[in-house]
Motif scaffolding. Structure first.
Motif, PDB file in Angstrom:
ATOM      1  N   HIS A 198      31.015  35.202  45.124  1.00 24.06           N
ATOM      2  CA  HIS A 198      29.698  35.624  45.415  1.00 24.06           C
ATOM      3  C   HIS A 198      28.651  34.759  44.874  1.00 24.06           C
ATOM      4  N   ASP A 199      28.815  34.122  43.701  1.00 21.41           N
ATOM      5  CA  ASP A 199      27.793  33.297  43.276  1.00 21.41           C
ATOM      6  C   ASP A 199      27.806  32.163  44.151  1.00 21.41           C
ATOM      7  N   LEU A 200      28.682  31.602  44.616  1.00 17.11           N
ATOM      8  CA  LEU A 200      28.701  30.295  45.395  1.00 17.11           C
ATOM      9  C   LEU A 200      28.388  30.481  46.742  1.00 17.11           C
ATOM     10  N   GLY A 201      28.025  31.788  47.379  1.00 24.60           N
ATOM     11  CA  GLY A 201      27.673  32.234  48.511  1.00 24.60           C
ATOM     12  C   GLY A 201      28.812  32.357  49.627  1.00 24.60           C
ATOM     13  N   LEU A 202      29.992  32.314  49.021  1.00 22.96           N
ATOM     14  CA  LEU A 202      30.848  32.485  50.038  1.00 22.96           C
ATOM     15  C   LEU A 202      31.356  33.935  50.137  1.00 22.96           C
ATOM     16  N   ALA A 203      31.282  34.855  49.316  1.00 24.10           N
ATOM     17  CA  ALA A 203      31.467  36.191  49.631  1.00 24.10           C
ATOM     18  C   ALA A 203      30.238  37.173  49.341  1.00 24.10           C
ATOM     19  N   ASP A 204      30.202  38.169  50.299  1.00 24.38           N
ATOM     20  CA  ASP A 204      28.870  38.731  50.503  1.00 24.38           C
ATOM     21  C   ASP A 204      29.180  40.139  49.297  1.00 24.38           C
ATOM     22  N   ARG A 205      30.028  40.006  48.401  1.00 28.00           N
ATOM     23  CA  ARG A 205      30.039  41.301  47.450  1.00 28.00           C
ATOM     24  C   ARG A 205      31.270  40.905  46.485  1.00 28.00           C
ATOM     25  N   VAL A 206      31.321  41.850  45.367  1.00 26.14           N
ATOM     26  CA  VAL A 206      32.366  41.755  44.483  1.00 26.14           C
ATOM     27  C   VAL A 206      33.172  42.904  44.467  1.00 26.14           C
ATOM     28  N   PRO A 207      34.410  43.359  44.621  1.00 26.32           N
ATOM     29  CA  PRO A 207      35.084  44.374  44.722  1.00 26.32           C
ATOM     30  C   PRO A 207      34.902  45.154  43.475  1.00 26.32           C
ATOM     31  N   ARG A 208      35.146  46.446  43.436  1.00 19.65           N
ATOM     32  CA  ARG A 208      35.117  47.260  42.419  1.00 19.65           C
ATOM     33  C   ARG A 208      36.399  47.002  41.625  1.00 19.65           C
ATOM     34  N   MET A 209      36.389  46.913  40.289  1.00 21.15           N
ATOM     35  CA  MET A 209      37.603  46.501  39.536  1.00 21.15           C
ATOM     36  C   MET A 209      37.942  47.916  38.793  1.00 21.15           C
ATOM     37  N   PHE A 210      39.312  48.390  39.036  1.00 24.67           N
ATOM     38  CA  PHE A 210      39.801  49.576  38.317  1.00 24.67           C
ATOM     39  C   PHE A 210      40.851  49.105  37.166  1.00 24.67           C
ATOM     40  N   ALA A 211      40.691  49.390  35.857  1.00 24.11           N
ATOM     41  CA  ALA A 211      41.740  49.211  35.013  1.00 24.11           C
ATOM     42  C   ALA A 211      42.567  50.234  34.959  1.00 24.11           C
ATOM     43  N   CYS A 212      44.087  49.941  35.134  1.00 19.49           N
ATOM     44  CA  CYS A 212      44.878  50.977  34.952  1.00 19.49           C
ATOM     45  C   CYS A 212      45.568  50.808  33.638  1.00 19.49           C
ATOM     46  N   GLU A 213      45.398  51.881  32.777  1.00 23.93           N
ATOM     47  CA  GLU A 213      45.976  51.813  31.320  1.00 23.93           C
ATOM     48  C   GLU A 213      46.912  52.916  31.153  1.00 23.93           C
ATOM     49  N   PRO A 214      47.910  52.855  30.217  1.00 21.20           N
ATOM     50  CA  PRO A 214      48.712  53.967  29.915  1.00 21.20           C
ATOM     51  C   PRO A 214      48.020  55.137  29.304  1.00 21.20           C
ATOM     52  N   ALA A 215      48.347  56.337  29.822  1.00 21.64           N
ATOM     53  CA  ALA A 215      47.573  57.212  29.311  1.00 21.64           C
ATOM     54  C   ALA A 215      47.896  57.583  27.614  1.00 21.64           C
ATOM     55  N   ALA A 216      48.942  56.969  27.265  1.00 20.62           N
ATOM     56  CA  ALA A 216      49.343  57.116  25.822  1.00 20.62           C
ATOM     57  C   ALA A 216      48.440  56.199  24.802  1.00 20.62           C
ATOM     58  N   GLY A 217      47.425  55.351  25.530  1.00 23.37           N
ATOM     59  CA  GLY A 217      46.458  54.908  24.491  1.00 23.37           C
ATOM     60  C   GLY A 217      45.115  54.868  25.338  1.00 23.37           C
ATOM     61  N   GLY A 218      44.905  53.495  26.086  1.00 19.04           N
ATOM     62  CA  GLY A 218      43.620  53.898  26.779  1.00 19.04           C
ATOM     63  C   GLY A 218      42.518  53.396  25.940  1.00 19.04           C
ATOM     64  N   PRO A 219      42.355  52.031  25.392  1.00 19.26           N
ATOM     65  CA  PRO A 219      41.341  51.910  24.484  1.00 19.26           C
ATOM     66  C   PRO A 219      39.978  51.462  25.299  1.00 19.26           C
ATOM     67  N   LEU A 220      40.230  50.790  26.658  1.00 21.75           N
ATOM     68  CA  LEU A 220      39.176  50.467  27.307  1.00 21.75           C
ATOM     69  C   LEU A 220      38.489  51.728  28.016  1.00 21.75           C
ATOM     70  N   SER A 221      39.206  52.532  28.356  1.00 22.37           N
ATOM     71  CA  SER A 221      38.608  53.991  28.805  1.00 22.37           C
ATOM     72  C   SER A 221      37.883  54.651  27.657  1.00 22.37           C
ATOM     73  N   ARG A 222      38.369  54.448  26.500  1.00 17.87           N
ATOM     74  CA  ARG A 222      37.554  55.324  25.525  1.00 17.87           C
ATOM     75  C   ARG A 222      36.265  54.405  25.041  1.00 17.87           C
ATOM     76  N   ALA A 223      36.335  52.923  25.266  1.00 22.62           N
ATOM     77  CA  ALA A 223      35.180  52.428  25.018  1.00 22.62           C
ATOM     78  C   ALA A 223      34.074  52.659  25.903  1.00 22.62           C
ATOM     79  N   LEU A 224      34.566  52.669  27.311  1.00 19.35           N
ATOM     80  CA  LEU A 224      33.334  52.853  28.303  1.00 19.35           C
ATOM     81  C   LEU A 224      32.862  54.325  28.277  1.00 19.35           C
ATOM     82  N   ALA A 225      33.901  55.187  27.761  1.00 21.27           N
ATOM     83  CA  ALA A 225      33.336  56.546  27.540  1.00 21.27           C
ATOM     84  C   ALA A 225      32.317  56.813  26.279  1.00 21.27           C
ATOM     85  N   LYS A 226      32.519  55.993  25.188  1.00 26.78           N
ATOM     86  CA  LYS A 226      31.702  55.971  24.226  1.00 26.78           C
ATOM     87  C   LYS A 226      30.485  55.058  24.198  1.00 26.78           C
TER      88      LYS A 226
END
Length: 398
Positions: free
Chosen positions: A252-280
């Motif tokens: 996108h910054d190089l002017g080649l793409a008009d957008r950036v895709p939405r990124m979805f992290a897929c973590e095991p429900a048994a842990g999920g530190p990224l999900s917790r960090a975002l929630a907090k």
């Protein structure tokens, strides 16, 4: 659309003048020349005059070398990493199959870059803390670069990973998990080995490593001629998530793409530190990890890379259960793709969000051979009689 096939017929390998229609495929040899004693094989014949000459024209370097201007100096030799297939398994649903890399996982992209740092710095060897894909890959790239490799692993490493490490001649130290990182820091400090995995309490990781993951974004863009709406990524520490996001951001910054895709992290429900960090609303957290078979991504800690990728792309962190990953693993296998349980987390996350408009890409990170217990259960024997075979096949639905 790719080039049309120039195939025109099937013919006997022994007697090429004997030709048959291109379809149906001959699966029992050439019917005109085979006998009860010898089955002469058939082959496909082509209209060679119709083959475009540019098919054999020089092409850009394959794999990571093609993207060298946007990567750290690739001082270490490669193993043909990258250039993995992007397969559409349903309308608008694509899978980037990273199991096709040299050691059967996405980690090869990272280790080409981290080992390059070790080579550039003249390190006497590399050290990694891993019982899975990272260790297997690091050992391979160290061997390719002529460097010794020390792997701090657990005694319960999957059979395929243990076989990789043995084949590459790595020095494997089986120690309790909580001892890995203090010992790794001591090895780095006292022996000067270059660390290619994390050294800090919260995950910071190797600066060069995620740069290799950017090439996944480049390849998707180059093959599709555009950017997907969303990318679903199996996530432990978040390095892969960050690297893929950064690659699209650079496009996108190089002017080649008009957008950036939405990124979805897929973590095991048994842990999920990224999900917790975002929630907090914090850069990183530590969580207790419950039982899960997704050992490759069962992280207790997250790192800010994952938070940055999610927040800057407008994505989200999803928690997927072992049952959801197993269902996704079966779905991928039904499409001819065998992934380890962790590698199916991206598709499991996508299946949670049915309202995401395509096209979407699910990153599938590693071969099913890397799962725990693979090869431990041999197939049940069957008597070599037609009655027994027919009964087994009928029971299977044939």
């Amino acid at each position: 659309m790719g080039q049309l096939s120039s195939a025109v017929c099937q013919r006997s390998v022994m007697f090429p003048a004997i030709e048959h229609p291109l379809s149906p495929a001959l699966t029992r040899g050439c019917p005109d020349t085979s006998t009860a004693d010898v089955a002469y094989p058939a082959e496909v014949g082509y209209d060679y005059a119709a083959v475009p000459r540019e098919l054999f024209a020089p092409a850009p370097a394959a794999g990571l070398d093609r993207w060298a201007p946007l990567l750290p100096p690739l001082a270490a030799p490669g193993l043909g990493e990258g250039g993995t297939p992007l397969l559409e398994i349903a309308d608008g649903l694509l899978v980037k199959d990273e199991s096709r890399n040299p050691t059967w996982s996405h980690k090869d992209r990272l280790n080409r870059c981290t080992t390059s740092a070790a080579v550039a710095e003249g390190a006497p060897g590399i050290v990694v803390a891993s019982s899975g894909n990272h260790g297997a890959s690091a050992a391979a790239y160290a061997a390719r670069a002529g460097l010794p490799c020390v792997v701090l692993a657990s005694a319960g490493a999957p059979p395929a990973v243990a076989s990789f490490l043995a084949a590459y001649g790595a020095t494997v130290l089986a120690v309790p998990e909580e001892a890995r990182w203090p010992l790794m820091r001591r090895i780095v400090d006292e022996l000067g080995l270059h660390p290619v995995s994390n050294l800090t309490e919260q995950h910071t990781g190797h600066a060069w490593g995620p740069e290799g993951y950017k090439t996944i974004a480049y390849e998707i863009f180059a093959e599709r001629g555009g950017v997907p709406a969303a990318v679903f990524v199996p996530t432990g520490y978040g390095e892969l998530l960050f690297g893929v996001w950064k690659g699209f951001q650079e496009l996108h910054d190089l002017g080649l793409a008009d957008r950036v895709p939405r990124m979805f992290a897929c973590e095991p429900a048994a842990g999920g530190p990224l999900s917790r960090a975002l929630a907090k609303g914090v850069p990183a957290v530590r969580v207790d990890v419950g039982p899960t078979a997704a050992y490759a991504i069962d992280s207790a800690v997250s790192g800010y890379r994952g938070v940055a990728a999610i927040t800057r792309s407008g994505g989200a962190a999803l928690l997927v259960s072992d049952e959801e990953m197993a269902a996704a693993q079966r779905e991928l296998a039904g499409a001819g793709l065998w992934q380890e349980l962790s590698g199916a987390a991206g598709l499991a996350g996508f299946r949670q969000l049915r309202d995401v408009e395509g096209p979407v890409v699910c990153i599938a990170t590693s071969s099913g051979f890397k799962d725990l217990g693979v090869g431990a259960t041999p197939p049940e024997p069957v008597e070599p009689t037609w009655e027994a075979v027919e009964a087994r096949l009928r029971a299977a639905g044939f």
